[in-house]
Design an enzyme around this catalytic site. Structure first.
Site, short mmCIF file in Angstrom:
data_model
loop_
_atom_site.label_atom_id
_atom_site.label_comp_id
_atom_site.label_asym_id
_atom_site.label_seq_id
_atom_site.Cartn_x
_atom_site.Cartn_y
_atom_site.Cartn_z
N SER A 533 0.85 -1.19 0.00
CA SER A 533 0.00 0.00 0.00
C SER A 533 0.89 1.24 0.00
O SER A 533 1.69 1.43 -0.92
CB SER A 533 -0.95 -0.04 1.19
OG SER A 533 -1.93 0.96 1.09
N HIS A 648 -7.98 -5.11 -0.51
CA HIS A 648 -6.74 -4.38 -0.30
C HIS A 648 -5.72 -5.21 0.47
O HIS A 648 -4.53 -4.95 0.39
CB HIS A 648 -7.02 -3.06 0.43
CG HIS A 648 -5.83 -2.15 0.47
ND1 HIS A 648 -5.09 -1.84 -0.65
CD2 HIS A 648 -5.23 -1.52 1.51
CE1 HIS A 648 -4.10 -1.03 -0.30
NE2 HIS A 648 -4.15 -0.83 1.00
#
Length: 676
Positions: A533, A648
């Site tokens: 991320s 995610h």
């Protein structure tokens, strides 16, 4: 060509942003298979099996939270890969084999619905505890489907509250009413893709007739609200997130919006019964007093709303300490702070706000509040370290701590040493980092350096059975870098690395990398780094700006195209963190590090493994796809793997988590065993 021009209006790989397009997915599959063929060998399979044993073992601690007479848990294992929502009593939980009452079997539900459900949480109405709003994610995305569940009949409510797939916010107003923000149609979502409008929706009426209570602007990150249903302290709160770090807050009384006059950038503001807590992100001057950033302040909520400013400092940071997190029981406040990244826990008595160290904690580097009962006196603490598996401790307002559960050891930690070092970054700031390695390590060893450096997220030392088995037990060294951008030393540790200060994140990380080589812990050829991320962005910067520092990199669910990040999925919500690429002044500093715009064909890059998920609706998979395509075009060594589901986190269940871990470690072992 020497580099990709940041001024070019043409992006040759823009088509890879078409998440589920046939052409893009064909490109993905054409890269997944060579990666599998290269790294999914017998050693990979051994590691995958070892990781899955850790993730699926019944000996893990089932972490619980109290609702009334029951302790609730969500559990995944080999038999139930998508998980069970279940509950038990404290008496049963204390035993080695609790009797669990299963409320929802997500695997069975998915088969019945013919949907790929991933559990995304439950909002149970309190204090009645009779109904729940169940959030189910298709494939692991942030967007969820919401369905109402009857806790008594254990069935979904026919014609109950239900929302189609969207990034919704929903919560109970009363047993027959919810507060909801969702995709109501055109102009109802923000530019970041989150709800802009909060409505009150009554049972038995169509959603189209729900009453609008509050609206934000399309340029906001989001707008929404919630109801505190504590008997005697019922309040409705609404607010607008102006950007990622600033929020306007109100109490809604009837149709009147009453501003809660705290700084918009507070780290948190919470109301518990009669008390208001304010966690400051920046200095705040009230009258003649200036309260330091990182302080936790308390006040009587009703008096504060009426204009009084009687504020008490509950916690104030210093050079070495910061507030980590806090939680309420009914009559006590639990406060966890960090002192040079080691945890301290205190109990605070409201009113006097006297702090007392919590007795009975084991020697540990990391203790967190696992759960706290706001209606009673019970709390659970999870205590662990790099080499010490978790211990779950139960406490009450009057008694001491009781060890109620312990996790098994997944690797032999007897000969694993943990050391903390400090190194000066480029501007002289002292950066801490932990080194975890076998005591019999002779000479430079394959080393994995992990970093994140953003959004005030603190990386604290804790136990990881997967890391221990797949890396430490095989002779690897692990390093955790507590670089700026995180929250390990309070808000200023983060704010100085935002926007035009982003370069400090990379400088800190490189300072740690250099120090590891300088100390002889590793060599450049044996030093790998990993991040996901925002940490994936860090890996992209290491690749393009500091390639000579590393032997290999693993870059997961990353941001990489910082020219277009704000146009993709939730990217607009992070402009306050990174800056606005459409603003020439901001692009001037963003363009200096944006990995996608700084790929060079003339520099030698270390091999890199790029991983992402098709179902990630937070960080667009186009970042990883386009970067990989551009690296391939310039002749660099890059391997790519995209999970077709997983959100995610990159994985939707333990099987996928084990695959992802084994792939990363297989790649690193292959690349770092010898200097190249």
């Amino acid at each position: 060509m020497a580099s990709m021009s940041s001024e070019s209006a043409d992006d040759p790989y823009l088509w890879l942003e078409d998440v589920t397009g046939d052409k893009a997915l064909d490109w993905v599959r054409a890269r997944n298979e060579p990666t599998r063929a290269e790294f999914c060998d017998a050693e990979f399979e051994t590691m995958r099996t070892e990781a899955l044993q850790v993730l699926d073992t019944d000996a893990r601690i089932p972490y619980v939270r109290r609702r009334g007479d029951y302790l609730y848990d969500f559990w995944r294992d080999a038999t139930n890969p998508r998980g069970l929502w279940r509950r038990t009593t404290l008496e049963s939980y204390r035993t080695d084999t609790p009797e669990w009452d299963v409320l929802i079997d997500v695997d069975a539900l998915g088969r019945a619905d013919n949907r790929n459900w991933v559990w995304a949480g439950a909002d149970v109405i309190e204090p009645e505890l009779t109904r729940a709003l169940i959030n189910l994610s298709p494939g692991g995305s942030d967007a969820v489907v919401v369905r109402e569940f009857d806790m008594l009949t254990r069935e979904f409510v026919a014609d109950g509250f239900e929302l189609p797939e969207a990034k919704s916010q929903i919560g109970w107003d009363d047993p027959d009413t919810v507060l909801v923000g969702t995709d109501f149609g055109p102009d109802s979502m923000t530019e970041s893709g989150y709800p802009r409008i909060l409505k009150r929706w009554r049972r038995g009426t169509p959603l189209t007739e729900a009453e609008t209570l509050f609206e934000g602007e399309r340029s906001d990150v989001s707008a929404g609200g919630s109801k505190d249903r504590t008997p005697g302290f019922e309040r409705t709160f609404v607010g607008r997130s102006l950007d990622f770090w600033n929020r306007q807050r109100y109490e809604l009384r009837g149709t009147e919006l009453i501003p809660i006059d705290v700084p918009t950038d507070v780290s948190s503001m919470s109301v518990h019964r009669e008390w208001l807590l304010i966690d400051l992100r920046s200095d705040w001057t009230v009258g003649d007093t200036t309260y330091r950033a990182g302080s936790l302040l308390a006040a009587n909520y009703d008096e504060f709303l009426a204009g009084a400013r009687e504020l008490t400092v509950v916690f104030e940071p210093d050079e070495h300490t910061c507030l980590y997190h806090y939680a309420w029981t009914r009559d006590r406040l639990l406060v966890v702070s960090l002192a040079d990244v080691a945890s301290r826990v205190e109990i605070v008595t409201p009113g006097s706000w006297r702090r007392e160290p919590l007795a009975g904690l084991p020697e540990s580097t990391n203790t967190v509040i696992s759960a706290a009962d706001e209606t009673g006196d019970e709390f659970f603490l999870d205590s662990s370290g790099f080499t010490a598996p978790s211990r779950l401790l139960r406490g009450t307002g009057s008694g001491g701590l009781e060890q109620i559960k312990s996790a098994p050891s997944f690797f032999d930690a007897e000969n694993i040493a943990v050391e903390q070092y400090f190194v000066a970054s480029q501007d002289g700031t002292s950066i801490p980092y932990f080194v975890v390695r076998p005591t019999d390590t002779a000479g430079p060893a394959p080393t994995l350096l992990y970093g994140y450096g953003g959004f005030e997220t603190s990386n604290t030392p804790g136990y990881s059975g997967v890391l221990g088995r797949l890396w430490l037990a095989r002779g690897g060294t692990y390093v955790l870098a507590n670089i700026r951008g995180g929250g390990e030393y309070g808000p200023a540790w983060h704010t100085q690395a935002m926007r035009e200060g982003r370069h400090k994140v990379a400088e800190d990380f490189v300072a740690v990398a250099d120090d590891l080589v300088r100390r002889g812990i590793t060599t450049v050829g044996r030093l790998g780094a990993q991040g996901g991320s925002n940490g994936g962005l860090l890996m992209g910067i290491m690749l393009t700006k500091y390639p000579e520092k590393f032997g290999a990199l693993v870059c997961s669910v990353p941001l990489l195209d910082m020219k277009r990040y704000h146009l993709l999925l939730a990217g607009a919500s992070w402009v306050a963190e990174y800056g606005d690429p459409d603003n020439p002044d901001d692009w001037a500093f963003i363009s200096e590090y944006s990995p996608y715009q700084n790929i060079s064909a003339d520099r030698e890059y270390p091999p890199i493994l790029m991983t992402t998920s098709t179902r990630d609706d937070r960080v667009h998979p186009g970042h990883a796809r386009k970067m990989t395509a551009a690296l391939e075009a310039t002749g660099h060594r890059v391997w790519y793997y995209e999970n077709i589901e997983g959100g995610h986190g990159g994985a939707a269940d333990n099987e996928q988590l084990a695959f992802k871990a084994a792939l990363s470690y297989s790649f690193l072992w292959r690349m770092l065993r010898t200097d190249t």
